[in-house]
Enzyme design. Structure first.
Site, short mmCIF file in Angstrom:
data_model
loop_
_atom_site.label_atom_id
_atom_site.label_comp_id
_atom_site.label_asym_id
_atom_site.label_seq_id
_atom_site.Cartn_x
_atom_site.Cartn_y
_atom_site.Cartn_z
N THR A 163 1.36 -1.18 0.06
CA THR A 163 0.33 -0.20 -0.15
C THR A 163 0.88 0.79 0.03
O THR A 163 1.82 1.11 0.18
CB THR A 163 -1.00 -0.12 1.15
OG1 THR A 163 -1.68 1.25 1.17
CG2 THR A 163 -0.42 0.09 1.92
N LYS B 70 -7.83 2.53 4.38
CA LYS B 70 -6.75 2.40 5.53
C LYS B 70 -6.33 3.39 6.03
O LYS B 70 -5.80 3.87 6.32
CB LYS B 70 -5.49 2.28 3.80
CG LYS B 70 -5.37 0.64 3.46
CD LYS B 70 -4.32 0.83 1.89
CE LYS B 70 -4.57 -0.56 1.45
NZ LYS B 70 -3.90 -0.18 0.39
N GLY C 30 -3.63 6.27 9.45
CA GLY C 30 -3.25 5.64 8.66
C GLY C 30 -2.54 4.17 8.70
O GLY C 30 -1.77 4.09 9.96
N SER D 290 4.83 -0.49 0.52
CA SER D 290 5.65 -0.17 -0.51
C SER D 290 6.14 1.01 -1.47
O SER D 290 6.74 0.83 -1.67
CB SER D 290 4.69 -1.43 -1.41
OG SER D 290 3.53 -0.98 -1.19
N ALA E 210 1.63 5.40 -7.34
CA ALA E 210 0.13 4.31 -8.21
C ALA E 210 1.29 4.40 -9.07
O ALA E 210 0.08 3.20 -10.41
CB ALA E 210 -0.91 4.88 -7.69
N CYS F 85 4.36 2.04 -8.35
CA CYS F 85 5.03 0.65 -7.74
C CYS F 85 3.08 -0.36 -8.03
O CYS F 85 1.81 0.37 -7.81
CB CYS F 85 4.01 1.53 -5.77
SG CYS F 85 3.90 -0.50 -5.24
N THR G 260 -0.09 -0.51 -5.22
CA THR G 260 -0.54 0.60 -5.45
C THR G 260 -1.96 0.76 -6.35
O THR G 260 -0.97 1.74 -7.82
CB THR G 260 0.85 2.35 -4.55
OG1 THR G 260 1.16 1.49 -3.39
CG2 THR G 260 0.02 3.52 -4.33
#
Length: 188
Positions: free
Chosen positions: A9, A41, A53, A132, A165, A168, A171
């Site tokens: 995440t 989250k 979070g 991550s 995003a 990764c 994500t």
């Protein structure tokens, strides 16, 4: 034998211009399979005055959220004291020690990272990220703060998550971004 765990995440928090924003992506994976696209989250705690979070195991994070909320009630919403007491319990308690998660907690005045090894880290630059994609989001946020001083905390969090995003694989672009402003009427 332990089965595959949910992981991966990006969570990032930014304090800027009398506001704090905390956001995350929504992807939850099991091994190499995406199991959920819109996991929540980040959340509001203590009557909406605190943002929290997590990254790591979902069940472990929910356990930590519950313990943290108990500490907030016990210490009348004092973020630092509640964080210290949770970190002590997390490190010393045999059950809690096995939990695999990291927490980011924030108020208008403070932004902290909490870990199971007893760490409580308050970043020097009012940016904290975990997960991550955390390092990608952190780098993006630092660049935005340096080169785009007009951006709000919420805009920086949103843009940083979108950049992470794009890089990764753990994500995604399904974002949740929460904000607390100095004035309670400005909360979003």
């Amino acid at each position: 034998m332990k089965g595959p765990t949910l992981h991966g995440t990006t969570v990032i928090g930014v304090r800027r211009h009398d506001k704090v924003a905390l956001g995350s992506d929504g992807q939850a994976t099991l091994g190499s399979t995406v199991m959920k696209h819109k996991a929540q989250k980040v959340r509001r705690l203590y009557e909406g005055k605190i943002l929290a979070g997590f990254a790591g195991s979902t069940a472990d994070a929910f356990t930590l959220f519950e313990r943290f909320e108990d500490k907030l009630k016990q210490y009348s919403g004092n973020l630092t004291r509640a964080s210290v007491e949770l970190a002590k319990d997390w490190r010393m308690d045999r059950y809690l020690r096995r939990l695999e998660a990291l927490l980011v907690v924030a108020t208008i005045d403070k932004l902290l990272l909490l870990s199971g090894s007893g760490d409580i880290i308050e970043p020097d630059d009012d940016i904290v990220s975990i997960g991550s994609g955390g390092s990608f989001a952190l780098a993006a946020a630092r660049a935005m703060i340096q080169h785009a001083p007009h951006l709000s905390a919420k805009e920086i969090v949103t843009d940083s998550l979108n950049i992470a995003a794009d890089i990764c694989v753990y994500t995604n672009h399904s974002l949740t971004v929460l904000e607390i402003a100095d004035s309670p009427t400005n909360m979003q």
